[in-house]
Design a protein around this motif. Structure first.
Motif, mmCIF file in Angstrom:
data_model
loop_
_atom_site.group_PDB
_atom_site.id
_atom_site.type_symbol
_atom_site.label_atom_id
_atom_site.label_comp_id
_atom_site.label_asym_id
_atom_site.label_seq_id
_atom_site.Cartn_x
_atom_site.Cartn_y
_atom_site.Cartn_z
ATOM 1 N N ALA A 1 0.835 -1.207 0.000
ATOM 2 C CA ALA A 1 0.000 0.000 0.000
ATOM 3 C C ALA A 1 0.865 1.251 0.000
ATOM 4 O O ALA A 1 0.548 2.239 -0.674
ATOM 5 N N GLU A 2 1.960 1.213 0.726
ATOM 6 C CA GLU A 2 2.852 2.368 0.792
ATOM 7 C C GLU A 2 3.508 2.645 -0.568
ATOM 8 O O GLU A 2 3.631 3.803 -0.976
ATOM 9 N N GLU A 3 3.927 1.594 -1.268
ATOM 10 C CA GLU A 3 4.524 1.765 -2.607
ATOM 11 C C GLU A 3 3.487 2.300 -3.599
ATOM 12 O O GLU A 3 3.792 3.163 -4.419
ATOM 13 N N CYS B 1 -10.026 -7.660 -6.318
ATOM 14 C CA CYS B 1 -9.531 -8.206 -5.052
ATOM 15 C C CYS B 1 -9.112 -9.649 -5.308
ATOM 16 O O CYS B 1 -9.475 -10.544 -4.577
ATOM 17 N N LYS B 2 -8.348 -9.867 -6.383
ATOM 18 C CA LYS B 2 -8.004 -11.226 -6.820
ATOM 19 C C LYS B 2 -6.978 -11.929 -5.941
ATOM 20 O O LYS B 2 -7.066 -13.121 -5.724
ATOM 21 N N TYR B 3 -5.986 -11.193 -5.486
ATOM 22 C CA TYR B 3 -4.815 -11.847 -4.924
ATOM 23 C C TYR B 3 -4.729 -11.792 -3.407
ATOM 24 O O TYR B 3 -3.755 -12.277 -2.848
ATOM 25 N N TRP B 4 -5.718 -11.193 -2.764
ATOM 26 C CA TRP B 4 -5.696 -11.063 -1.314
ATOM 27 C C TRP B 4 -6.952 -11.638 -0.692
ATOM 28 O O TRP B 4 -8.005 -11.667 -1.310
ATOM 29 N N THR B 5 -6.817 -12.051 0.550
ATOM 30 C CA THR B 5 -8.010 -12.394 1.311
ATOM 31 C C THR B 5 -8.737 -11.087 1.627
ATOM 32 O O THR B 5 -8.123 -10.014 1.592
ATOM 33 N N PRO B 6 -10.015 -11.152 1.950
ATOM 34 C CA PRO B 6 -10.728 -9.910 2.295
ATOM 35 C C PRO B 6 -10.058 -9.137 3.431
ATOM 36 O O PRO B 6 -9.984 -7.906 3.376
ATOM 37 N N ASP B 7 -9.557 -9.815 4.451
ATOM 38 C CA ASP B 7 -8.904 -9.111 5.564
ATOM 39 C C ASP B 7 -7.668 -8.343 5.110
ATOM 40 O O ASP B 7 -7.465 -7.184 5.485
ATOM 41 N N ASN C 1 -4.909 -3.279 3.652
ATOM 42 C CA ASN C 1 -4.087 -2.516 2.719
ATOM 43 C C ASN C 1 -4.839 -1.334 2.125
ATOM 44 O O ASN C 1 -4.270 -0.250 1.961
ATOM 45 N N LEU C 2 -6.114 -1.520 1.825
ATOM 46 C CA LEU C 2 -6.902 -0.414 1.288
ATOM 47 C C LEU C 2 -6.990 0.715 2.306
ATOM 48 O O LEU C 2 -6.814 1.884 1.956
ATOM 49 N N LEU D 1 -5.794 4.513 1.751
ATOM 50 C CA LEU D 1 -6.733 5.628 1.916
ATOM 51 C C LEU D 1 -6.231 6.616 2.969
ATOM 52 O O LEU D 1 -6.329 7.838 2.777
ATOM 53 N N ASN D 2 -5.680 6.103 4.058
ATOM 54 C CA ASN D 2 -5.142 6.977 5.114
ATOM 55 C C ASN D 2 -3.957 7.800 4.596
ATOM 56 O O ASN D 2 -3.829 8.984 4.924
ATOM 57 N N GLU D 3 -3.079 7.185 3.812
ATOM 58 C CA GLU D 3 -1.924 7.891 3.240
ATOM 59 C C GLU D 3 -2.398 9.009 2.309
ATOM 60 O O GLU D 3 -1.867 10.118 2.346
ATOM 61 N N VAL D 4 -3.379 8.702 1.468
ATOM 62 C CA VAL D 4 -3.908 9.714 0.543
ATOM 63 C C VAL D 4 -4.505 10.876 1.326
ATOM 64 O O VAL D 4 -4.220 12.046 1.049
#
Length: 154
Positions: free
Chosen positions: A2-4, A29-35, A40-41, A45-48
């Motif tokens: 997420a940082e990158e 959301c193909k490559y991650w579990t929902p958690d 990461n989302l 969002l917090n960084e933005v």
């Protein structure tokens, strides 16, 4: 990470050259579990928000929203892409702020089709501006001093 992703976003969308609140396109959301996806989302969002000073707008489709985002991110504005008849409906009762209702619009001076959007009549369009009216003069002056950004291939 997420940082990158945020560093790439920040370099591409210079806040001094923007009029609108940043929009974050979330369609997979193909490559991650929902958690892991939501963790990461939220970091992104917090960084933005920390960098631009406003919560970003979340852009997605009704099917993705209703499957992955339902009952979450209620304090974010939603930009929904739904083509065809009728305005978007989100199953949790959340309301869309911007609706992309076609990708086949025509605009004088632009060759080919363009996306066309509408702002929800129940929403204040000033809410999607990065700078408020008091900031506009300063923002315009900055833009006139700096050339338009050029897209960068990464």
């Amino acid at each position: 990470t997420a940082e990158e992703q945020f560093e790439n976003f920040k370099q591409t969308a210079n806040k001094e050259h923007q009029d609108l609140i940043p929009v974050v396109d979330i369609e997979e959301c193909k490559y991650w579990t929902p958690d892991i996806f939501h963790k990461n989302l939220q970091v992104f969002l917090n960084e933005v928000e920390a960098h631009y000073g406003k919560k970003p707008v979340i852009y997605t489709m009704p099917s993705f929203y209703n499957h992955y985002l339902v009952d979450r991110y209620k304090d974010y504005k939603i930009f929904i892409a739904q083509y065809g008849d009728g305005s978007p409906e989100l199953i949790d009762g959340n309301n869309w702020h911007i609706w992309q209702y076609t990708r086949r619009g025509k605009i004088d001076g632009i060759r080919g089709n363009v996306d066309v959007n509408a702002i929800n009549p129940g929403c204040d369009h000033n809410e999607i501006l990065l700078y408020q009216k008091s900031d506009v003069k300063e923002s315009v002056e900055k833009k006139e001093l700096v050339p338009n950004p050029v897209p960068v291939n990464i």
